[in-house]
Motif scaffolding. Structure first.
Motif, PDB file in Angstrom:
ATOM      1  N   GLY A 344      10.320  10.170  -7.268  1.00 40.59           N
ATOM      2  CA  GLY A 344       9.294   9.417  -7.966  1.00 40.59           C
ATOM      3  C   GLY A 344       8.644   8.344  -7.115  1.00 40.59           C
ATOM      4  O   GLY A 344       9.238   7.819  -6.168  1.00 40.59           O
ATOM      5  N   TRP A 345       7.430   7.968  -7.499  1.00 39.68           N
ATOM      6  CA  TRP A 345       6.596   7.075  -6.698  1.00 39.68           C
ATOM      7  C   TRP A 345       7.114   5.649  -6.636  1.00 39.68           C
ATOM      8  O   TRP A 345       6.892   4.949  -5.644  1.00 39.68           O
ATOM      9  CB  TRP A 345       5.157   7.108  -7.221  1.00 39.68           C
ATOM     10  N   GLY A 346       7.767   5.180  -7.669  1.00 41.61           N
ATOM     11  CA  GLY A 346       8.303   3.823  -7.593  1.00 41.61           C
ATOM     12  C   GLY A 346       9.254   3.660  -6.424  1.00 41.61           C
ATOM     13  O   GLY A 346       9.225   2.652  -5.708  1.00 41.61           O
ATOM     14  N   TYR A 347      10.071   4.663  -6.206  1.00 38.13           N
ATOM     15  CA  TYR A 347      11.035   4.616  -5.102  1.00 38.13           C
ATOM     16  C   TYR A 347      10.330   4.766  -3.752  1.00 38.13           C
ATOM     17  O   TYR A 347      10.697   4.108  -2.777  1.00 38.13           O
ATOM     18  CB  TYR A 347      12.088   5.705  -5.290  1.00 38.13           C
ATOM     19  N   TRP A 348       9.321   5.620  -3.700  1.00 40.08           N
ATOM     20  CA  TRP A 348       8.626   5.810  -2.421  1.00 40.08           C
ATOM     21  C   TRP A 348       7.830   4.569  -2.035  1.00 40.08           C
ATOM     22  O   TRP A 348       7.680   4.266  -0.849  1.00 40.08           O
ATOM     23  CB  TRP A 348       7.732   7.048  -2.505  1.00 40.08           C
ATOM     24  N   ASN A 349       7.306   3.854  -3.020  1.00 37.69           N
ATOM     25  CA  ASN A 349       6.633   2.593  -2.724  1.00 37.69           C
ATOM     26  C   ASN A 349       7.624   1.596  -2.104  1.00 37.69           C
ATOM     27  O   ASN A 349       7.319   0.918  -1.108  1.00 37.69           O
ATOM     28  CB  ASN A 349       6.026   2.015  -3.994  1.00 37.69           C
ATOM     29  N   ASP A 350       8.833   1.539  -2.683  1.00 31.91           N
ATOM     30  CA  ASP A 350       9.877   0.681  -2.112  1.00 31.91           C
ATOM     31  C   ASP A 350      10.270   1.151  -0.714  1.00 31.91           C
ATOM     32  O   ASP A 350      10.502   0.335   0.189  1.00 31.91           O
ATOM     33  CB  ASP A 350      11.111   0.680  -3.014  1.00 31.91           C
ATOM     34  N   ASP A 351      10.360   2.462  -0.531  1.00 30.87           N
ATOM     35  CA  ASP A 351      10.723   3.012   0.779  1.00 30.87           C
ATOM     36  C   ASP A 351       9.703   2.622   1.841  1.00 30.87           C
ATOM     37  O   ASP A 351      10.066   2.294   2.979  1.00 30.87           O
ATOM     38  CB  ASP A 351      10.810   4.535   0.710  1.00 30.87           C
ATOM     39  N   LEU A 352       8.415   2.667   1.465  1.00 28.16           N
ATOM     40  CA  LEU A 352       7.384   2.315   2.431  1.00 28.16           C
ATOM     41  C   LEU A 352       7.484   0.853   2.833  1.00 28.16           C
ATOM     42  O   LEU A 352       7.324   0.503   4.008  1.00 28.16           O
ATOM     43  CB  LEU A 352       5.998   2.617   1.851  1.00 28.16           C
ATOM     44  N   GLN A 353       7.760  -0.013   1.866  1.00 29.60           N
ATOM     45  CA  GLN A 353       7.937  -1.425   2.192  1.00 29.60           C
ATOM     46  C   GLN A 353       9.120  -1.627   3.142  1.00 29.60           C
ATOM     47  O   GLN A 353       9.040  -2.416   4.100  1.00 29.60           O
ATOM     48  CB  GLN A 353       8.155  -2.230   0.908  1.00 29.60           C
ATOM     49  N   ALA A 354      10.209  -0.910   2.895  1.00 32.91           N
ATOM     50  CA  ALA A 354      11.379  -1.038   3.766  1.00 32.91           C
ATOM     51  C   ALA A 354      11.089  -0.501   5.156  1.00 32.91           C
ATOM     52  O   ALA A 354      11.471  -1.124   6.166  1.00 32.91           O
ATOM     53  CB  ALA A 354      12.566  -0.303   3.148  1.00 32.91           C
TER      54      ALA A 354
END
Length: 370
Positions: A344-354
């Motif tokens: 899901g996109w919520g997790y991928w948004n967090d992944d991109l920030q990391a």
């Protein structure tokens, strides 16, 4: 075995496989469908007016680098200085849309390519709608490059044209991303063809890894979020074509040929691990256990969550296998496994920030100097 026989067998087993995998009836295929916009066929947003510099921790456009429209571009409705550009592709014989956020300062020649998932839309890249890439990198000296379209493409050069709704289209996304687009970006945005990072989720994650493996002179860093890192593994010869057919109702074997063809191996990150050992990588996968972004409030939401669990489980398994292969010899990869999280996109948004804070800015030296 002939292509026609393979296709007949594929079609005969399609319904049963789809039911078992939960990939039909509008379910997310290699990309979570929890965001209502993805693949909905909504019209493209109207071009936005020119943005103004605002205070977001400082001046977003101190050198006027972003406040200048480039050739073939209009300001995008997602704002944050993003331009929607039409880039001619000789290999595909049509213009390809690309969303571009220029680097914050003049002279910044680093680029970050952000690849979409299997259900990529034709009007925007989901990194600007289902995630907030344009906000994450707003104060950084790196140009975001976000190709629009390319559903089911795996960002590769297909062996045969794809039939989308009766229209035969050349799919040559590898050629576009590595030969055609870099020329445009250098001429219009000052992005160096040899100073780029690349990132993607799901389909785009696998593709990012392979593009970095095959074009190390172009890509100096790669991030993979919930990718499918071993498409030749047992079961994937069925799951990937099934997901593709669910999305495009096209012939999935027009991409790399029938299962077992050499092209499948050429696009398998695990089988090409030796090409990636010298490239800094940031690789993530969730646990397939629902987490903070998974609170379905409808039957459809429950269905989507279930499919997201299945898809992330496949990604987790292939990512672990890829890590084992990478660790067979020295490498520069960082692996981050979330304790919760589905596809899901919520997790991928967090992944991109990391990935930004832990690797991308350091490798690309893309910090703003003022």
């Amino acid at each position: 075995m002939s292509h026609s026989t393979l296709r007949r067998r594929f079609a005969a087993g399609l319904t049963a496989l789809a039911t078992a995998a939960g990939l039909m009836a509008g379910a997310p295929a290699l990309v979570n469908a929890q965001s209502a916009g993805s693949g909905s066929g909504e019209p493209a947003p109207a071009a936005a007016p020119a943005p103004r510099a605002t205070a977001f921790g400082g001046n977003e456009d101190p050198d006027g680098q972003r406040g200048r429209l480039r050739a073939g571009c209009v300001y995008d409705a997602v704002q944050s200085w993003v331009q929607l550009c039409e880039v001619w592709s000789p290999s595909m014989n049509r213009h390809i849309k690309v969303q571009v956020q220029p680097a914050r300062q003049g002279g910044g020649n680093a680029g970050l390519y952000l690849l979409d998932g299997l259900r990529a839309r034709d009007d925007w890249n989901a990194w600007t709608h289902d995630a907030q890439a344009q906000r994450i990198f707003l104060m950084d000296n790196i140009t975001l490059v976000m190709p629009v379209g390319g559903q089911v493409s795996f960002y590769s050069d297909w062996e045969r044209p794809i039939n989308l709704g009766g229209n035969l289209l050349e799919y040559k996304y590898e050629t576009f991303l590595t030969q055609e687009l870099p020329v445009y970006l250098q001429n219009e945005f000052g992005v160096s063809p040899t100073n780029n990072a690349i990132a993607g989720l799901s389909m785009g994650g696998s593709a990012a890894a392979m593009l970095a493996a095959n074009y190390p002179q172009q890509f100096k860093q790669v991030s993979v979020f919930s990718g499918y890192m071993n498409p030749t593994a047992p079961g994937m010869y069925s799951m990937i074509p099934l997901a593709m057919f669910d999305q495009c109702k096209c012939d999935p074997f027009a991409m790399w040929g029938p299962p077992g063809s050499p092209a499948w191996g050429r696009h398998d990150p695990l089988l090409n691990a030796d090409k990636l050992r010298n490239i800094p990588m940031y690789v993530t996968a969730g646990s397939a256990i629902p987490g903070q972004y998974d609170q379905p409030s409808s039957l459809q939401g429950v269905f989507n969550t279930f499919n997201g669990i299945i898809l992330e489980g496949l990604s987790r398994g292939s990512t672990l296998a890829f890590q084992n292969e990478m660790n067979a010899a020295p490498n520069r990869a960082t692996f981050n496994y979330r304790t919760t999280g589905i596809h899901g996109w919520g997790y991928w948004n967090d992944d991109l920030q990391a990935a930004r804070s832990e690797q991308i800015l350091d490798v690309m030296n893309a910090y703003s100097t003022y």
